[in-house]
Design a protein around this motif. Structure first.
Motif, short mmCIF file in Angstrom:
data_model
loop_
_atom_site.label_atom_id
_atom_site.label_comp_id
_atom_site.label_asym_id
_atom_site.label_seq_id
_atom_site.Cartn_x
_atom_site.Cartn_y
_atom_site.Cartn_z
N LEU A 257 0.80 -1.25 0.08
CA LEU A 257 -0.05 -0.33 0.07
C LEU A 257 0.93 1.23 0.11
O LEU A 257 0.25 2.35 -0.36
CB LEU A 257 -1.02 -0.05 1.38
N VAL A 258 2.22 1.19 0.31
CA VAL A 258 3.30 2.41 0.21
C VAL A 258 4.45 1.65 -0.35
O VAL A 258 4.80 0.64 -0.49
CB VAL A 258 3.35 2.83 1.75
N LEU A 259 5.07 2.61 -1.04
CA LEU A 259 6.31 2.30 -1.68
C LEU A 259 7.33 1.95 -0.73
O LEU A 259 8.03 0.94 -0.92
CB LEU A 259 6.68 3.44 -2.45
N ALA A 260 7.62 2.91 0.15
CA ALA A 260 8.82 2.50 1.18
C ALA A 260 8.45 3.18 2.58
O ALA A 260 7.60 3.93 2.85
CB ALA A 260 9.94 2.99 0.44
N ALA A 261 9.27 2.58 3.51
CA ALA A 261 9.07 2.90 4.85
C ALA A 261 10.69 2.89 5.50
O ALA A 261 11.45 1.96 4.84
CB ALA A 261 8.26 2.09 5.75
N TYR A 262 10.90 3.51 6.47
CA TYR A 262 12.16 3.32 7.22
C TYR A 262 12.14 3.26 8.57
O TYR A 262 11.13 3.76 9.34
CB TYR A 262 12.86 4.51 6.98
N GLY A 263 12.58 2.03 9.19
CA GLY A 263 12.73 2.02 10.79
C GLY A 263 13.56 0.93 11.17
O GLY A 263 14.10 0.30 10.48
N LEU B 95 22.12 -4.89 -3.04
CA LEU B 95 22.95 -5.59 -2.53
C LEU B 95 23.31 -5.32 -1.00
O LEU B 95 23.97 -5.97 -0.04
CB LEU B 95 24.44 -5.46 -3.18
N SER B 96 22.65 -4.40 -0.36
CA SER B 96 22.70 -4.11 1.05
C SER B 96 21.69 -4.56 2.04
O SER B 96 20.82 -5.09 1.81
CB SER B 96 22.49 -2.37 1.15
N ASP B 97 22.57 -5.00 3.26
CA ASP B 97 21.54 -5.34 4.40
C ASP B 97 20.46 -4.48 4.82
O ASP B 97 19.59 -4.69 5.37
CB ASP B 97 22.59 -5.77 5.28
N ASP B 98 20.82 -3.17 4.33
CA ASP B 98 19.99 -2.26 5.12
C ASP B 98 18.61 -2.12 4.27
O ASP B 98 17.78 -1.15 4.49
CB ASP B 98 20.54 -0.68 4.73
N ALA B 99 18.45 -2.64 2.99
CA ALA B 99 17.12 -2.56 2.25
C ALA B 99 16.31 -4.05 2.34
O ALA B 99 16.91 -5.21 1.92
CB ALA B 99 17.40 -2.25 0.95
N VAL B 100 15.22 -4.14 2.51
CA VAL B 100 14.36 -5.22 2.79
C VAL B 100 13.28 -5.13 1.68
O VAL B 100 12.50 -3.95 1.45
CB VAL B 100 13.89 -5.54 3.85
N PHE B 101 13.18 -5.82 0.63
CA PHE B 101 12.26 -5.87 -0.40
C PHE B 101 10.94 -7.13 -0.12
O PHE B 101 11.32 -7.87 0.11
CB PHE B 101 12.88 -6.11 -1.84
N HIS B 102 9.91 -6.45 -0.36
CA HIS B 102 8.66 -7.28 -0.46
C HIS B 102 7.98 -7.34 -1.47
O HIS B 102 7.93 -6.26 -2.54
CB HIS B 102 7.79 -6.60 0.60
N GLY C 48 18.61 1.57 11.42
CA GLY C 48 17.37 1.27 10.59
C GLY C 48 17.34 0.83 9.45
O GLY C 48 18.69 0.58 8.88
N ARG C 49 16.21 0.05 8.78
CA ARG C 49 16.22 -0.41 7.36
C ARG C 49 15.44 0.07 6.47
O ARG C 49 14.15 0.72 6.87
CB ARG C 49 16.10 -1.86 7.42
N TYR C 50 15.35 0.15 5.27
CA TYR C 50 14.57 0.45 4.14
C TYR C 50 13.74 -0.62 3.90
O TYR C 50 14.28 -1.55 3.62
CB TYR C 50 15.29 1.10 2.94
N TYR C 51 12.43 -0.52 4.08
CA TYR C 51 11.56 -1.38 3.62
C TYR C 51 10.82 -0.85 2.35
O TYR C 51 10.23 0.16 2.26
CB TYR C 51 10.61 -1.75 4.69
#
Length: 131
Positions: A63-69, A124-131, A102-105
């Motif tokens: 429902l949203v493009l991205a979040a950070y937390g 390639l970063s551990d800071d980003a999680v893709f769904h 924090g991570r980017y979702y």
């Protein structure tokens, strides 16, 4: 009123929508109740730009493009610490969690919807999680 606002800002090139805490809406002209998810679903249909939030669950629901937390692990650790302080009768110093790591979702469906690409360094970063 929300529909008129969205129609107005859709044409503004620099307008961005970031949703924070929004639980429900009730139309003051009627008794109709709108849940947070139904509002986001409606916005996804009528708002022609990506929506950002800090709610990771809304990224998972696309429902949203991205979040950070903070990660769930970091949130759980902080909640346990607060709970222990309460049980021990000690004062809680911080009631809100500010992410230290924090991570980017990111929603892949939203990326595709808006024909957006993420730079390879984030892929390639551990800071980003893709769904």
């Amino acid at each position: 009123e929300l529909k008129a606002f969205i129609q107005q800002v859709n044409d503004q090139p620099d307008h961005q929508l970031f949703l924070t805490t929004l639980f429900n809406l009730t139309d003051h002209k009627s008794t109709e109740y709108k849940s947070y998810s139904s509002i986001l679903t409606w916005l996804n249909e009528y708002y022609h730009k990506p929506i950002f939030s800090f709610w990771k669950t809304k990224v998972r629901e696309h429902l949203v493009l991205a979040a950070y937390g903070p990660s769930e692990e970091e949130q759980g650790r902080a909640a346990a610490e607060m709970g222990n302080h309460i049980l021990q009768g000690r004062e809680i110093k911080h009631r809100f969690i500010t992410p230290q790591n924090g991570r980017y979702y990111i929603s892949q469906k939203q990326l595709d919807k808006f024909a957006l690409e993420i730079p390879a360094t984030y892929l390639l970063s551990d800071d980003a999680v893709f769904h």
